[in-house]
Design a protein around this motif. Structure first.
Motif, PDB file in Angstrom:
ATOM      1  N   GLU A  29       0.848  -1.190   0.000  1.00 52.24           N
ATOM      2  CA  GLU A  29       0.000   0.000   0.000  1.00 52.24           C
ATOM      3  C   GLU A  29       0.888   1.246   0.000  1.00 52.24           C
ATOM      4  OE1 GLU A  29      -3.599   2.075   2.569  1.00 52.24           O
ATOM      5  OE2 GLU A  29      -2.829   0.124   3.170  1.00 52.24           O
ATOM      6  N   LEU A  30       0.511   2.214  -0.811  1.00 50.48           N
ATOM      7  CA  LEU A  30       1.262   3.465  -0.892  1.00 50.48           C
ATOM      8  C   LEU A  30       0.812   4.359   0.263  1.00 50.48           C
ATOM      9  CD1 LEU A  30       3.272   5.104  -2.608  1.00 50.48           C
ATOM     10  CD2 LEU A  30       1.327   6.086  -3.771  1.00 50.48           C
ATOM     11  N   SER A  32       1.988   7.671   2.177  1.00 51.56           N
ATOM     12  CA  SER A  32       2.906   8.810   2.077  1.00 51.56           C
ATOM     13  C   SER A  32       3.658   9.074   3.372  1.00 51.56           C
ATOM     14  CB  SER A  32       2.135  10.066   1.661  1.00 51.56           C
ATOM     15  OG  SER A  32       1.628   9.910   0.369  1.00 51.56           O
ATOM     16  N   LEU A  35       6.435   6.512   3.713  1.00 49.50           N
ATOM     17  CA  LEU A  35       7.498   6.758   2.739  1.00 49.50           C
ATOM     18  C   LEU A  35       8.302   8.000   3.095  1.00 49.50           C
ATOM     19  CD1 LEU A  35       5.739   5.860  -0.636  1.00 49.50           C
ATOM     20  CD2 LEU A  35       7.336   4.481   0.697  1.00 49.50           C
ATOM     21  N   THR A  81       7.623   0.603 -11.941  1.00 53.51           N
ATOM     22  CA  THR A  81       6.684   0.261 -10.882  1.00 53.51           C
ATOM     23  C   THR A  81       5.258   0.268 -11.432  1.00 53.51           C
ATOM     24  OG1 THR A  81       8.120   1.168  -9.174  1.00 53.51           O
ATOM     25  CG2 THR A  81       5.801   0.972  -8.623  1.00 53.51           C
ATOM     26  N   PHE A  83       1.127   0.325 -10.603  1.00 51.64           N
ATOM     27  CA  PHE A  83       0.171   0.785  -9.602  1.00 51.64           C
ATOM     28  C   PHE A  83      -1.165   0.101  -9.818  1.00 51.64           C
ATOM     29  CE2 PHE A  83       3.280   4.164  -9.729  1.00 51.64           C
ATOM     30  CZ  PHE A  83       3.434   4.489  -8.397  1.00 51.64           C
ATOM     31  N   TYR A  91      -2.096   0.817  -4.391  1.00 55.91           N
ATOM     32  CA  TYR A  91      -1.044  -0.155  -4.140  1.00 55.91           C
ATOM     33  C   TYR A  91      -0.028  -0.087  -5.266  1.00 55.91           C
ATOM     34  CZ  TYR A  91      -3.808  -2.253  -0.426  1.00 55.91           C
ATOM     35  OH  TYR A  91      -4.478  -2.468   0.737  1.00 55.91           O
ATOM     36  N   TYR A  92       1.202  -0.484  -4.941  1.00 57.79           N
ATOM     37  CA  TYR A  92       2.252  -0.510  -5.950  1.00 57.79           C
ATOM     38  C   TYR A  92       3.037  -1.811  -5.840  1.00 57.79           C
ATOM     39  CZ  TYR A  92       5.603   0.672  -2.260  1.00 57.79           C
ATOM     40  OH  TYR A  92       6.376   0.658  -1.135  1.00 57.79           O
ATOM     41  N   TYR A 153      11.541   6.299  -3.498  1.00 60.33           N
ATOM     42  CA  TYR A 153      10.380   6.681  -2.696  1.00 60.33           C
ATOM     43  C   TYR A 153       9.858   8.069  -3.062  1.00 60.33           C
ATOM     44  CZ  TYR A 153      11.189   2.624   0.342  1.00 60.33           C
ATOM     45  OH  TYR A 153      11.346   1.365   0.842  1.00 60.33           O
ATOM     46  N   LEU A 156       8.085   7.558  -6.278  1.00 58.76           N
ATOM     47  CA  LEU A 156       6.903   6.749  -6.024  1.00 58.76           C
ATOM     48  C   LEU A 156       5.760   7.607  -5.489  1.00 58.76           C
ATOM     49  CD1 LEU A 156       6.150   3.707  -6.115  1.00 58.76           C
ATOM     50  CD2 LEU A 156       6.753   3.619  -3.704  1.00 58.76           C
ATOM     51  N   MET A 157       6.060   8.495  -4.561  1.00 55.35           N
ATOM     52  CA  MET A 157       5.026   9.383  -4.026  1.00 55.35           C
ATOM     53  C   MET A 157       4.501  10.323  -5.106  1.00 55.35           C
ATOM     54  SD  MET A 157       6.112  10.109  -0.042  1.00 55.35           S
ATOM     55  CE  MET A 157       6.815  11.646  -0.401  1.00 55.35           C
ATOM     56  N   GLY A 160       2.360   8.285  -7.456  1.00 51.15           N
ATOM     57  CA  GLY A 160       1.120   7.925  -6.770  1.00 51.15           C
ATOM     58  C   GLY A 160       0.120   9.063  -6.794  1.00 51.15           C
TER      59      GLY A 160
END
Length: 167
Positions: A29-30, A32, A35, A81, A83, A91-92, A153, A156-157, A160
């Motif tokens: 699960e992403l 924030s 991260l 990555t 998603f 989720y990723y 990260y 990724l954020m 996302g």
């Protein structure tokens, strides 16, 4: 007493490696906040490694090369990555190959350092200190991992947020 500390350290690192490998193959699960905490923690640890490696030319070149390789792997990993939205959560799934490369570099360096310290203490009849010594390239190898995760990260954020905005 020192053997107990070493055993605990190896168990802790082993546990984290197992968790890292599991995350390479599963959806996460992403979050924030989590991260952001990891970014700050890894950046601080990376800076500590850089300052502890010394300020010789070889160490500085090693650190810069490690950061550049880690950042390149982080960018590559973020672009690969995948998603998936599940209800309100995002989720990723990280790229298995890039995550495996970074994990193998870390495990290899850690195992080599343990071997080096054990043989050094046996040959000299001394107790060994895990943090002392090492080559000028040591922190560069470790900085690959730290730079990878910080860059990964952050990207990724950002990705996302873009995926959530499109949904």
């Amino acid at each position: 007493m020192q053997q107990i500390i070493i055993i605990l350290l190896v168990c802790l690192v082993g546990f984290r490696i197992v968790r890292r490998v599991q995350r390479n193959f599963s959806w996460s699960e992403l979050r924030s906040n989590r991260l952001t905490f990891r970014i700050v923690l890894l950046a601080v640890i990376g800076i500590i490694f850089m300052t502890q490696s010394g300020f010789s030319i070889v160490s500085m070149i090693s650190d810069i090369i490690g950061i550049l390789i880690g950042a390149a792997l982080g960018i590559a990993g973020a672009t690969m990555t995948v998603f998936e939205r599940r209800g309100a959560e995002l989720y990723y799934k990280a790229n298995v190959w890039i995550g495996t490369i970074v994990t193998v570099l870390f495990v290899g360096r850690f195992a080599y350092r343990m071997y080096e310290m054990m043989t050094m203490s046996r040959d000299r009849g001394q107790n060994f200190n895990f943090a002392a010594g090492g080559s000028h390239w040591t922190s560069g190898l470790m900085l690959i991992m730290f730079a990878y995760y910080v860059v990964y990260y952050v990207l990724l954020m950002r990705q996302g947020k873009q995926v959530l905005a499109r949904s």
